[in-house]
Enzyme design. Structure first.
Site, PDB file in Angstrom:
ATOM      1  N   GLU A  46       0.901  -1.031  -0.006  1.00 38.30           N
ATOM      2  CA  GLU A  46       0.156  -0.057   0.009  1.00 38.30           C
ATOM      3  C   GLU A  46       0.863   1.084  -0.137  1.00 38.30           C
ATOM      4  OE1 GLU A  46      -3.706   1.676   2.826  1.00 38.30           O
ATOM      5  OE2 GLU A  46      -2.316  -0.006   3.448  1.00 38.30           O
ATOM      6  N   LYS A 114      -9.462   1.995  -2.600  1.00 36.13           N
ATOM      7  CA  LYS A 114      -9.744   1.307  -1.184  1.00 36.13           C
ATOM      8  C   LYS A 114     -11.082   1.471  -0.681  1.00 36.13           C
ATOM      9  CE  LYS A 114      -7.409   0.858   3.420  1.00 36.13           C
ATOM     10  NZ  LYS A 114      -6.229   1.330   4.259  1.00 36.13           N
ATOM     11  N   CYS A 167      -5.326  -3.372   2.465  1.00 34.33           N
ATOM     12  CA  CYS A 167      -5.122  -3.359   3.907  1.00 34.33           C
ATOM     13  C   CYS A 167      -6.691  -3.637   4.668  1.00 34.33           C
ATOM     14  CB  CYS A 167      -4.530  -2.175   4.256  1.00 34.33           C
ATOM     15  SG  CYS A 167      -3.829  -2.344   6.057  1.00 34.33           S
TER      16      CYS A 167
END
Length: 644
Positions: A46, A114, A167
Site C-alpha cells: 500500500e 480502497k 489493507c
C-alpha cells in the site's frame, strides 16, 4: 499459466518517505528480478510509490504530482515486461483523494480504490483519503492520460481473474474479496501497510489463511516494511501467499534482504473445488446483487513460454498428501482419525445392541489397525475386550513372523483369540472344483480369501456378533481385495484410511505403550513387515515371497494418484506432471511413474464393481470411495480417456 499454475509474488521494496524517484527505482529493480523468475503477477505494498507514512504530505501538490508522473514511468516499464504488477499510490479524482492500487498490464493501467478507511487507534486515514463506495467507477486524468478508477472490478491476467483489496478491506466483517471471489476472482491481492503489534502477525496469518479458504482462492499479501517512518509505528515488511486455507510461503519479517516470496498457485485445483462445492455458486447467486465489472486481458497479452517437466515448480508438491509433515500435526491427525473410527464402530455396536465382533487377524498392518480401533471402541462402550474375537487362519503363505505377531498382540491386548487353519478346507475345495493345488493362480489365492471370510461370517453367526472389515482405502481404489472374500464384512473401520497412513496410525498406538511393553514390540515389528496377502507359500527360509507392492505397485505412488484423481479430478497429464515434481528421479524415474499411473487408472475403473457394494464404514478425510457418499460411478464406465 503453466499446467494450471499461476506464478505470483508478494514484494516488500525498501522505501524512502516521500521520495518517489527512489521508490520507483526500487520497484523497477524488483520487477526485473521477477521477470527473470517468470513471475506472472506481482503485488507491492500500500502506498509504496510514496511510502505509507507521508501523513499530511499526502495533501501536498508536489508529492501528488510526483506520484502522477510515476504512473507514466511505471506504465512504460510495464510495456517491456511479460509479467503484470500492482502497486499502491494516491490518486486524485472528482476533487477527492483515494488510496489506490494500480494494476499495470503490458502498457495499460487501471486503478482500484480502497473501500474501507480506518480512523481508529493509530490510524487516521480519513484525514487524507475518502472511502470508495460499492460500484464506484470514474474516469480519472493522471499526468495527461485518462484511466479508469473503480471498486469491485475483476482484472484478467495470464488466464486468471484477479481481485484487489487494500489493507483494512480484509479486516472488515465482509471483505470486498468475498464478493470478488463469488463473482469469479481466483486470486486476491492485498496491498497493505499494517503496522506491527504484539500478537498481530499470528492473527493476520490466520485471517489470510481463513479468507483464502472461505473464498476458495489464492491470496497474495504484501505489507509495508523497511524505510517507513518510525515516528510512532514500526512496519515489519510482511509478504504472505496463501491458497485455499494453507500458507504456501511467507518471508522473514524485519529482514530487508528477504523482500520477495514467490509461489505457483494452483488455479486448476481452485476451479475444481468451486465447481464441486455447489454452495459456493449458491452463495454467489444470493450475494451478488449487481453486475461486477470485468477488465479484460490486454489484447495479444504476452506470456512466458511453457516449461518442461524439469523446470522447478515454485511450490511444494507433497509426495504423501495423506500424511502430515510435522510430528505434532501427525500426532493430532492420528488421534482424530482413530477417534473417528472408534466412534463409528461404537455407534454401530450400540445401535444394533451387539457386544461381540469377529475380526480376522493376519499380523499385517490393516487387520492390526482394525483390532486396535476395536479395543478403543469397546473401552469407550465399557464392554469387556473379550467380546472382540480375533481369529488367525493360517494358510499356504502364512509365515511364522506374521503368525507370532498376530497371536502375541491379541494375547497382550486381552481379546479372545482363536485359530482355525484353512489348509485342509481349501484343499478339499480344490478337489471339488478341480483346481490343481500346484497352480498358484487367482483361483488358488481367492479360494483362501473366501474360505477365511466364510469362517468369520459363520463364526459371527454362532457367537451373535458382526464381522469387522479390515481393508483400507488404497486397496479399495485398486480393487486389491477378493470379491465376497476380504472385500465383505458388516462394518469396515479402515475404508477411509489410505495405506500410506495406516502404518502411522499403528505407530501412534505403539507410542502410547511403554518402551518395554510386548504390545509395542509387536506393533513395531508389524510396521516393519513387508505388505503381503500371504497367499503364496513362503520361501525355503520361511520369508514372505508375495509382496503386494511388487505386484500392484508402490502404495505411495498409488495414494498420490488417488488423491489428485478424487480430490481435484485432475487429468492424467496433470497428475503425471505433479508426480514428477513430487518424487525425485532417483526414487521413481519418469517411465516408472508412467507405468504405475497406467496401472492405477486401469484398475481404478475395472474394479469399481467392488466399490459399488461396499459395507458401511466411516469417512475420515477429504477422499472417500463410499458408493453412498463421495464417489458414485458406474461399474461399466470406460477408462479410455484416462489411459491415452
Amino acid at each position: 499459466m503453466n499446467h494450471g499454475f499461476l506464478r505470483i509474488a508478494a514484494c516488500v521494496p525498501r522505501v524512502k518517505v516521500a521520495d518517489v524517484d527512489f521508490n520507483i527505482s526500487g520497484i523497477e529493480t524488483m520487477l526485473r528480478r521477477l521477470e527473470e523468475k517468470r513471475v506472472e503477477l506481482s503485488v507491492f505494498p500500500e502506498m509504496c510509490v510514496t511510502a505509507y507514512t507521508c501523513a499530511d504530505l499526502f495533501h501536498n501538490s508536489t508529492l501528488l504530482d510526483a506520484s502522477a508522473r510515476a504512473v507514466t514511468r511505471l506504465r512504460e516499464i510495464s510495456r517491456s515486461m511479460t509479467g503484470h504488477f500492482v502497486v499502491g499510490l494516491p490518486v486524485v479524482c472528482d476533487g477527492s483523494l483515494y488510496n489506490c492500487a494500480a494494476i499495470f498490464r503490458n502498457g495499460t493501467v487501471e486503478f482500484a480504490a480502497k473501500s474501507y478507511i480506518p480512523d481508529y487507534n493509530e490510524f487516521y486515514e480519513r484525514r487524507w483519503w475518502r472511502p470508495a463506495p460499492d460500484g464506484y467507477c470514474r474516469e480519472v486524468v493522471i499526468d495527461g492520460n485518462t484511466y479508469t478508477l473503480s471498486t469491485g472490478t475483476i482484472y484478467e491476467s495470464h488466464g486468471a481473474k484477479i481481485g484487489i483489496e487494500i489493507c483494512e478491506d480484509l479486516w472488515v466483517p465482509i471483505p470486498p474479496s468475498c464478493r470478488l471471489a463469488m463473482a469469479g476472482a481466483e486470486v486476491i491481492v492485498n496491498l497493505s501497510a499494517s503496522d506491527d503489534l504484539i500478537g498481530k502477525y499470528s492473527y493476520l496469518r490466520t485471517l489470510i489463511s481463513q479468507q483464502s479458504a472461505r473464498c476458495l482462492c489464492a491470496y497474495c499479501y504484501s505489507g509495508a516494511g523497511w524505510g517507513e517512518s518510525s515516528t510512532d509505528l514500526t512496519f515489519d515488511g510482511k509478504a504472505i501467499i496463501a491458497e485455499n486455507g494453507s500458507i504456501l510461503t511467507s518471508n522473514r519479517r524485519w529482514t530487508p534482504e528477504d523482500d520477495i516470496v514467490i509461489a505457483d498457485v494452483d488455479l486448476e485445483a481452485l476451479r475444481r473445488d468451486r465447481l464441486h462445492l455447489t454452495t459456493f455458486a449458491d452463495c454467489a447467486e444470493r450475494e451478488i446483487s449487481h453486475p461486477v465489472r470485468i477488465s479484460p486481458a490486454v489484447k495479444d497479452e504476452p506470456c512466458f513460454p511453457p516449461t518442461d517437466n524439469d523446470a522447478p515448480l515454485l511450490r511444494h508438491v507433497d509426495p504423501r498428501p495423506f500424511v502430515p509433515s510435522s510430528a505434532s500435526e501427525m500426532e493430532e491427525r492420528c488421534d482424530e482419525i482413530i477417534n473417528i473410527q472408534a466412534a463409528g464402530l461404537a455407534k454401530r455396536l450400540d445401535a444394533i445392541g451387539c457386544k461381540t465382533i469377529v475380526v480376522g487377524i493376519s499380523g499385517g498392518l490393516d487387520s492390526t489397525l482394525a483390532l486396535l480401533v476395536a479395543t478403543k471402541a469397546f473401552d469407550r462402550l465399557g464392554l469387556p475386550r473379550t467380546g472382540i474375537v480375533g481369529v488367525t487362519m493360517p494358510g499356504f503363505g502364512t509365515t511364522g513372523r506374521t503368525h507370532d505377531n498376530a497371536v502375541g498382540l491379541m494375547e497382550h491386548l486381552g481379546v479372545t483369540s482363536m485359530e482355525m487353519p484353512i489348509g485342509e478346507a481349501v484343499n478339499l475345495h480344490f478337489r471339488d472344483i478341480g483346481q490343481d493345488p500346484s497352480l498358484h493362480d487367482v483361483t488358488y489365492e481367492n479360494s483362501q480369501a473366501r474360505e477365511r471370510t466364510q469362517i468369520l461370517m459363520d463364526l459371527s453367526n454362532r457367537l451373535g456378533g458382526i464381522v469387522l472389515g479390515t481393508g483400507d482405502l488404497s486397496e479399495l481404489a485398486l480393487g486389491w481385495a477378493t470379491y465376497n472374500g476380504d472385500h465383505m464384512s458388516m462394518y469396515g473401520v479402515n475404508t477411509g484410511v489410505p495405506k500410506t497412513l495406516v502404518k502411522y496410525l499403528v505407530n501412534y498406538f505403539a507410542m502410547q505403550e511403554p518402551e518395554d511393553s510386548a504390545i509395542r514390540r509387536h506393533l513395531l515389528d508389524i510396521i516393519d513387515t513387508p505388505i503381503s496377502p500371504e497367499l503364496i507359500p513362503a520361501d525355503a527360509s520361511g520369508h514372505i515371497v508375495q509382496k503386494t507392492e511388487d505386484l500392484v505397485g508402490p502404495y505411495e505412488l498409488h495414494d498420490f494418484f488417488l488423491y489428485y484423481m478424487l480430490r481435484y479430478g485432475f487429468t492424467v497429464e496433470r497428475i503425471r506432471f505433479l508426480a514428477r515434481h513430487a518424487f525425485s528421479r532417483e526414487e521413481y524415474p519418469d517411465e516408472v511413474i508412467d507405468h504405475w499411473l497406467e496401472v492405477f487408472m486401469k484398475r481404478f475403473f475395472q474394479q469399481q464393481f467392488k466399490r459399488s457394494c461396499l459395507p458401511d464404514g466411516p469417512k475420515v478425510g477429504s477422499v472417500c470411495l463410499s458408493p453412498r457418499g463421495d464417489w458414485r460411478m458406474p461399474s461399466d464406465a470406460s477408462s479410455s480417456l484416462w489411459r491415452q
